[in-house]
Design a protein around this motif. Structure first.
Motif, PDB file in Angstrom:
ATOM      1  N   SER A  75       0.824  -1.206   0.000  1.00 57.01           N
ATOM      2  CA  SER A  75       0.000   0.000   0.000  1.00 57.01           C
ATOM      3  C   SER A  75       0.857   1.254   0.000  1.00 57.01           C
ATOM      4  O   SER A  75       0.541   2.232  -0.696  1.00 57.01           O
ATOM      5  CB  SER A  75      -0.943  -0.019   1.209  1.00 57.01           C
ATOM      6  N   ARG A  76       1.949   1.225   0.749  1.00 57.33           N
ATOM      7  CA  ARG A  76       2.874   2.368   0.707  1.00 57.33           C
ATOM      8  C   ARG A  76       3.423   2.536  -0.707  1.00 57.33           C
ATOM      9  O   ARG A  76       3.502   3.655  -1.229  1.00 57.33           O
ATOM     10  CB  ARG A  76       4.023   2.153   1.691  1.00 57.33           C
ATOM     11  N   TRP A  77       3.811   1.411  -1.309  1.00 55.55           N
ATOM     12  CA  TRP A  77       4.376   1.447  -2.657  1.00 55.55           C
ATOM     13  C   TRP A  77       3.350   1.961  -3.657  1.00 55.55           C
ATOM     14  O   TRP A  77       3.674   2.759  -4.544  1.00 55.55           O
ATOM     15  CB  TRP A  77       4.852   0.049  -3.049  1.00 55.55           C
ATOM     16  N   GLU A  80       3.051   5.743  -3.280  1.00 53.04           N
ATOM     17  CA  GLU A  80       4.244   6.416  -3.808  1.00 53.04           C
ATOM     18  C   GLU A  80       4.268   6.381  -5.334  1.00 53.04           C
ATOM     19  O   GLU A  80       4.619   7.369  -5.992  1.00 53.04           O
ATOM     20  CB  GLU A  80       5.502   5.751  -3.239  1.00 53.04           C
ATOM     21  N   GLU A 130      -2.515   2.744   9.795  1.00 56.24           N
ATOM     22  CA  GLU A 130      -1.670   3.230   8.695  1.00 56.24           C
ATOM     23  C   GLU A 130      -2.437   3.240   7.382  1.00 56.24           C
ATOM     24  O   GLU A 130      -2.290   4.167   6.568  1.00 56.24           O
ATOM     25  CB  GLU A 130      -0.406   2.390   8.560  1.00 56.24           C
ATOM     26  N   LEU A 134      -2.979   6.459   4.888  1.00 54.69           N
ATOM     27  CA  LEU A 134      -2.689   6.433   3.460  1.00 54.69           C
ATOM     28  C   LEU A 134      -3.936   6.765   2.640  1.00 54.69           C
ATOM     29  O   LEU A 134      -3.845   7.411   1.594  1.00 54.69           O
ATOM     30  CB  LEU A 134      -2.163   5.049   3.058  1.00 54.69           C
TER      31      LEU A 134
END
Length: 307
Positions: A75-77, A80, A130, A134
């Motif tokens: 999910s972070r990727w 980004e 988190e 996001l």
């Protein structure tokens, strides 16, 4: 080009289908009307950079992709990558099979995180916090894939899955984002939880897996149904029946790449550039011109994800 018998030391009769399994399928003819891949996993696709994958997709008329998160790292990727590329929008979530691994542990190391110790409900709450953060980002346009999966997770993990699913529904509603559903062998419970919690304004059943009767239920609720390459599989008549009755303003197309590569390339790597293969099969099933279907799914995807 596929390996030949002279390359691998076997005769033609001995050659196995797996010889070609890592060879990307050829580029299909470009679509006349640009469309979006409503569900893909660029982070799991090997052999090309994000830039190369997007360029290859754009060359055949797939000009937008929705990059889907399945765990915290993914999910972070996704967030980004969407921030860095105009052609990419992101969704963020804990996959239904991820929630039990967080709560109960993953002694076999099946997931990308490898072997993990049990973290309990506190670890799940921290991970969901988190995801919540996001989901607030402007280039994140969906919360998912979330839902229920009774195929891979047994009864011991169902409570964690449902708790996580309910939290994702709340996150999507609070941030005004689409909810992207993973529903595997759990149709009745997915629909039940959506009704109990109150569904967000926009719900997408990714890789739609129900039959025609469920498609009518989804249509009545205004849920989008996204069809993948498995609609071309020989045993997928229930999916084709569902597509045939789904309203034109609720139909999306996806790859779920690198999975579910459409026929005749099943078993080989999937990627967004293969959307035209699936879309053309869908147009044939619905009895419409591919340009008409592409026009509809392009508008539907933009409306579903708010871009």
């Amino acid at each position: 080009m596929a390996a030949t018998a002279s390359n691998n030391g076997t005769t033609g009769g001995e050659r196995k289908k797996n010889d070609d399994r890592d060879v990307p399928p050829p580029l299909p003819a470009p679509l006349n009307v640009p469309v979006a891949d409503s569900h893909t996993h660029l982070d799991m696709q090997k052999g090309s950079s994000v830039e190369d994958a997007l360029a290859k997709a754009a060359s055949v008329g797939v000009t937008t992709v929705i990059q889907v998160g399945c765990d915290l790292a993914g999910s972070r990727w996704a967030a980004e990558t969407a921030a860095a590329h105009d052609a990419v929008w992101a969704t963020v979530a804990l996959h239904p099979n991820e929630a039990p691994r967080i709560v109960l542990g993953d002694p076999d190391g099946w997931s990308r995180q490898g072997e993990r110790e049990p973290g309990g409900d506190a670890a799940l709450d921290a991970a969901l916090a988190e995801i919540d953060a996001l989901a607030a980002l402007p280039h994140v346009r969906g919360v998912g894939e979330t839902g229920l999966d009774y195929f891979r997770t047994g009864p011991e993990g169902m409570a964690a899955q449902e708790r996580s699913f309910r939290r994702h529904i709340d996150i999507a509603k609070r941030h005004g984002k689409a909810l992207v559903i993973h529903d595997r062998e759990a149709h009745d419970d997915v629909l039940r939880v959506l009704e109990e919690e109150g569904a967000p304004d926009r719900v997408v059943f990714h890789c739609y897996s129900g039959d025609a009767e469920m498609a009518k239920i989804c249509a009545a609720a205004g849920y989008y149904m996204s069809f993948a390459g498995n609609i071309t599989f020989k045993n997928a008549q229930p999916l084709r029946d569902a597509l045939a009755v789904a309203p034109s303003d609720l139909v999306l197309v996806e790859t779920d790449a690198p999975f579910l590569t459409p026929m005749p390339y099943r078993g080989r790597p999937n990627a967004p550039y293969l959307i035209p293969v699936t879309l053309r099969a869908m147009a044939e099933i619905r009895g419409v011109h591919e340009d008409a279907l592409a026009t509809a799914v392009a508008a539907n995807t933009a409306r579903a994800f708010g871009y």
